[in-house]
Write a protein that holds these residues in place. Structure first.
Motif, PDB file in Angstrom:
ATOM      1  N   TRP A 221       0.843  -1.205   0.000  1.00 50.20           N
ATOM      2  CA  TRP A 221       0.000   0.000   0.000  1.00 50.20           C
ATOM      3  C   TRP A 221       0.874   1.249   0.000  1.00 50.20           C
ATOM      4  CZ3 TRP A 221      -0.654   3.688   4.042  1.00 50.20           C
ATOM      5  CH2 TRP A 221      -1.672   4.631   3.798  1.00 50.20           C
ATOM      6  N   VAL A 222       1.936   1.257   0.811  1.00 49.51           N
ATOM      7  CA  VAL A 222       2.827   2.417   0.882  1.00 49.51           C
ATOM      8  C   VAL A 222       3.558   2.610  -0.437  1.00 49.51           C
ATOM      9  CG1 VAL A 222       4.877   3.366   2.000  1.00 49.51           C
ATOM     10  CG2 VAL A 222       3.113   2.262   3.376  1.00 49.51           C
ATOM     11  N   ARG A 223       4.060   1.530  -1.013  1.00 52.32           N
ATOM     12  CA  ARG A 223       4.884   1.655  -2.214  1.00 52.32           C
ATOM     13  C   ARG A 223       4.076   1.999  -3.462  1.00 52.32           C
ATOM     14  NH1 ARG A 223       9.852  -2.712  -1.441  1.00 52.32           N
ATOM     15  NH2 ARG A 223      10.878  -1.443   0.157  1.00 52.32           N
ATOM     16  N   PHE A 224       2.815   1.608  -3.511  1.00 56.91           N
ATOM     17  CA  PHE A 224       1.976   1.981  -4.651  1.00 56.91           C
ATOM     18  C   PHE A 224       1.769   3.494  -4.711  1.00 56.91           C
ATOM     19  CE2 PHE A 224       0.340  -2.468  -5.196  1.00 56.91           C
ATOM     20  CZ  PHE A 224       0.620  -2.558  -6.557  1.00 56.91           C
ATOM     21  N   LYS A 225       1.949   4.183  -3.585  1.00 59.56           N
ATOM     22  CA  LYS A 225       1.726   5.624  -3.531  1.00 59.56           C
ATOM     23  C   LYS A 225       2.966   6.435  -3.934  1.00 59.56           C
ATOM     24  CE  LYS A 225      -1.971   5.712  -0.081  1.00 59.56           C
ATOM     25  NZ  LYS A 225      -2.867   6.567  -0.863  1.00 59.56           N
ATOM     26  N   LEU A 226       4.060   5.742  -4.232  1.00 56.04           N
ATOM     27  CA  LEU A 226       5.293   6.436  -4.603  1.00 56.04           C
ATOM     28  C   LEU A 226       5.296   6.854  -6.065  1.00 56.04           C
ATOM     29  CD1 LEU A 226       8.031   4.205  -2.935  1.00 56.04           C
ATOM     30  CD2 LEU A 226       7.293   6.466  -2.180  1.00 56.04           C
ATOM     31  N   GLU A 227       6.142   7.843  -6.369  1.00 56.72           N
ATOM     32  CA  GLU A 227       6.478   8.169  -7.745  1.00 56.72           C
ATOM     33  C   GLU A 227       7.913   7.739  -7.997  1.00 56.72           C
ATOM     34  OE1 GLU A 227       5.525  12.229  -8.818  1.00 56.72           O
ATOM     35  OE2 GLU A 227       3.988  12.300  -7.274  1.00 56.72           O
ATOM     36  N   GLU A 228       8.327   7.723  -9.269  1.00 57.31           N
ATOM     37  CA  GLU A 228       9.695   7.333  -9.602  1.00 57.31           C
ATOM     38  C   GLU A 228      10.690   8.329  -9.002  1.00 57.31           C
ATOM     39  OE1 GLU A 228      12.187   5.192 -10.003  1.00 57.31           O
ATOM     40  OE2 GLU A 228      10.697   4.282 -11.326  1.00 57.31           O
ATOM     41  N   THR A 229      11.904   7.860  -8.671  1.00 56.51           N
ATOM     42  CA  THR A 229      12.907   8.760  -8.095  1.00 56.51           C
ATOM     43  C   THR A 229      13.315   9.811  -9.125  1.00 56.51           C
ATOM     44  OG1 THR A 229      14.881   7.528  -8.776  1.00 56.51           O
ATOM     45  CG2 THR A 229      13.802   6.832  -6.742  1.00 56.51           C
ATOM     46  N   PRO A 230      13.613  11.042  -8.686  1.00 53.96           N
ATOM     47  CA  PRO A 230      13.964  12.106  -9.632  1.00 53.96           C
ATOM     48  C   PRO A 230      15.234  11.811 -10.426  1.00 53.96           C
ATOM     49  CG  PRO A 230      14.328  12.809  -7.364  1.00 53.96           C
ATOM     50  CD  PRO A 230      13.566  11.535  -7.296  1.00 53.96           C
ATOM     51  N   VAL A 231      16.210  11.150  -9.800  1.00 55.59           N
ATOM     52  CA  VAL A 231      17.458  10.845 -10.503  1.00 55.59           C
ATOM     53  C   VAL A 231      17.201   9.883 -11.659  1.00 55.59           C
ATOM     54  CG1 VAL A 231      19.733   9.770 -10.286  1.00 55.59           C
ATOM     55  CG2 VAL A 231      18.902  11.312  -8.492  1.00 55.59           C
ATOM     56  N   PHE A 232      16.421   8.819 -11.422  1.00 58.95           N
ATOM     57  CA  PHE A 232      16.140   7.876 -12.501  1.00 58.95           C
ATOM     58  C   PHE A 232      15.210   8.495 -13.541  1.00 58.95           C
ATOM     59  CE2 PHE A 232      13.925   4.313 -14.545  1.00 58.95           C
ATOM     60  CZ  PHE A 232      15.027   3.595 -15.008  1.00 58.95           C
ATOM     61  N   ALA A 233      14.305   9.381 -13.099  1.00 56.89           N
ATOM     62  CA  ALA A 233      13.419  10.056 -14.048  1.00 56.89           C
ATOM     63  C   ALA A 233      14.228  10.880 -15.046  1.00 56.89           C
ATOM     64  CB  ALA A 233      12.428  10.946 -13.301  1.00 56.89           C
ATOM     65  N   GLU A 234      15.325  11.494 -14.585  1.00 55.23           N
ATOM     66  CA  GLU A 234      16.181  12.256 -15.486  1.00 55.23           C
ATOM     67  C   GLU A 234      16.845  11.353 -16.522  1.00 55.23           C
ATOM     68  OE1 GLU A 234      18.938  14.495 -13.189  1.00 55.23           O
ATOM     69  OE2 GLU A 234      17.487  16.052 -12.667  1.00 55.23           O
ATOM     70  N   VAL A 235      17.239  10.160 -16.104  1.00 58.12           N
ATOM     71  CA  VAL A 235      17.837   9.195 -17.037  1.00 58.12           C
ATOM     72  C   VAL A 235      16.821   8.802 -18.103  1.00 58.12           C
ATOM     73  CG1 VAL A 235      18.758   6.847 -17.247  1.00 58.12           C
ATOM     74  CG2 VAL A 235      19.510   8.316 -15.375  1.00 58.12           C
TER      75      VAL A 235
END
Length: 458
Positions: A221-235
């Motif tokens: 439940w907690v992890r479904f509420k996350l977004e992708e990390t900003p560092v990997f999003a930049e990649v």
């Protein structure tokens, strides 16, 4: 280092820091809970239920061998989950790792015993233990990246310590659960007078395994509420995601793989001596060269000591940010090497006593020193290993280094410690730890300082 405020990735990723902390902490807490539940049962329950024969040491060694199966699986898990973590992202991969570990743990609680289905019982136990290893192989590196890739500049080791707290928290929950159950069931050792007919050995031991499914549901439940990390999003935005992270990391970062593996070695040896092996040694029969402390009493001693483990994990992160990863770990690892030389003095039965005559305070001092050093060495590892690798192979690289080290430093450690103590005495077990620490000191000496590494730089 986190994405800069003006970057597109930073704009898209607005996950609150409190949610990132909770997601990285709760996941590793669940994973380590599952692992510790098995470790405790492997010493106190499984030798009686899943293995046959009259030689208690042989059955304990067989049970420790199934314990080691997960460590063989962990590098495989790091390759599988690392591939997807560096290809599709940290969030989805972390969910898959948590499910793999959680389902395997739940199914162990449903297994029939050797008395019911013969050799199929230890075979099925080993398979599920292998699946536990696959899940944990993908969990740790993903949780570490979740913490480090969201961290503020200059505070990365302190942010990275949150998933490391999952280890002592999982230990406290798992062993506390077992302690409560053994008290409720009136069970105080695997060598109880009722044999395998004791109600705890019939069904009570299954409860912690089955209850893990509730914790897994919370973690999901907690992890479904996350977004992708900003560092990997930049990649992803820069289209620099590699198609084959495993091949890439072995081609371009093989030296970092070797460095990371041996940097982690002493931590693993210490960790599994102070958790899995020491329980078997503490409650084992004096006639076999062990201490003969009642099971419940020894669990209480471990739970007291593990509080120091939890307390010194944040200290480790602070030291690593202030003085550097390499500098702080060189001093801590040297202390671990020295600690290995104290085993004979602190916990040799000839000096410490056995059974009702054992010096409980001496044993507690040993546990407290070991757990303090464990917190100091473990706390910053989730910053050190990821910082060795570029973003597009960081999940794979840090995971492989961490989990290959688990084979060298953890898979055989409880088994080797049982054998060394049986043939040469407990002082030899301490020398085994000192050897592991010396190898880590060499790796640290030839490794770079990564305190100021830019995680967003490829």
């Amino acid at each position: 280092m986190s994405a800069t405020p003006g970057s597109a990735a930073a704009t898209k990723n607005q996950t609150p820091r409190s949610r990132v902390i909770l997601a990285s902490l709760i996941g590793t807490t669940i994973e380590f809970y599952d692992f510790y539940v098995y470790a405790t049962a492997a010493v106190a329950v499984f030798p009686a239920l899943f293995f046959t024969g009259n030689d208690d040491t042989a059955k304990l060694l067989a049970s420790m061998a199934t314990f080691a199966a997960a460590f063989i699986a962990r590098p495989i898990g790091s390759i599988i989950f690392g591939h997807y973590g560096d290809r599709i992202g940290r969030k989805a991969t972390l969910i898959g790792a948590l499910l793999t570990m959680g389902i395997a743990t739940f199914l162990i609680g449903l297994l029939p015993t050797y008395q019911q289905i013969g050799l199929w019982a230890p075979a099925m136990l080993t398979i599920l233990r292998f699946c536990q290893g696959l899940g944990l192989g993908g969990e740790w590196s993903g949780a570490s990246l979740l913490a480090t890739e969201y961290a503020e500049e200059g505070k990365r080791a302190r942010a990275a310590m949150w998933p490391q707290l999952g280890a002592p928290f999982g230990f406290i929950i798992a062993n506390g659960f077992f302690l409560i159950l053994t008290i409720a069931f009136g069970f105080n050792s695997a060598a109880n007078p009722d044999g395998v007919s004791h109600s705890f050995l019939i069904w009570g031991w299954r409860i912690p395994f089955l209850a893990s499914i509730v914790m897994v549901a919370i973690g999901l439940w907690v992890r479904f509420k996350l977004e992708e990390t900003p560092v990997f999003a930049e990649v992803q935005e820069a289209k620099k995601v590699v198609k084959a992270p495993v091949a890439e990391v072995f081609k371009k970062n093989w030296l970092q793989l070797i460095q990371g593996t041996f940097i982690m070695l002493a931590t693993y040896v210490l960790f599994y001596l102070m958790t899995a092996w020491i329980l078997s040694y503490g409650i084992g029969k004096p006639s076999a060269g062990m201490l003969g402390i009642p099971y419940q009493e020894f669990l209480i001693l471990q739970l007291i000591a593990v509080l120091l483990f939890a307390a010194f994990v944040p200290v480790s992160g602070w030291l690593a940010d202030k003085y550097g990863r390499r500098s702080s770990q060189l001093v801590i690892t040297a202390c671990i090497a020295l600690f290995g030389l104290t085993f004979k003095f602190l916990i040799d039965p000839a000096l410490t006593g056995t059974g009702a005559d054992v010096s409980v305070w001496r044993v507690l001092v040993f546990l407290c020193i070991g757990m303090t050093l464990m917190g100091l060495t473990f706390g910053s590892m989730s910053a050190i290993l990821p910082e060795l690798f570029p973003t597009n192979v960081r999940y794979t690289g840090s995971g492989i280094a961490y989990n290959v080290s688990s084979i060298l430093g953890a898979a055989i450690t409880p088994y080797m410690a049982v054998w060394l103590n049986a043939d040469f005495g407990v002082g030899a077990v301490g020398l085994y730890l000192t050897l592991g620490a010396v190898l880590t000191l060499i790796a640290l000496f030839f490794s770079p300082e990564t305190k100021n590494v830019d995680l967003a730089k490829l």
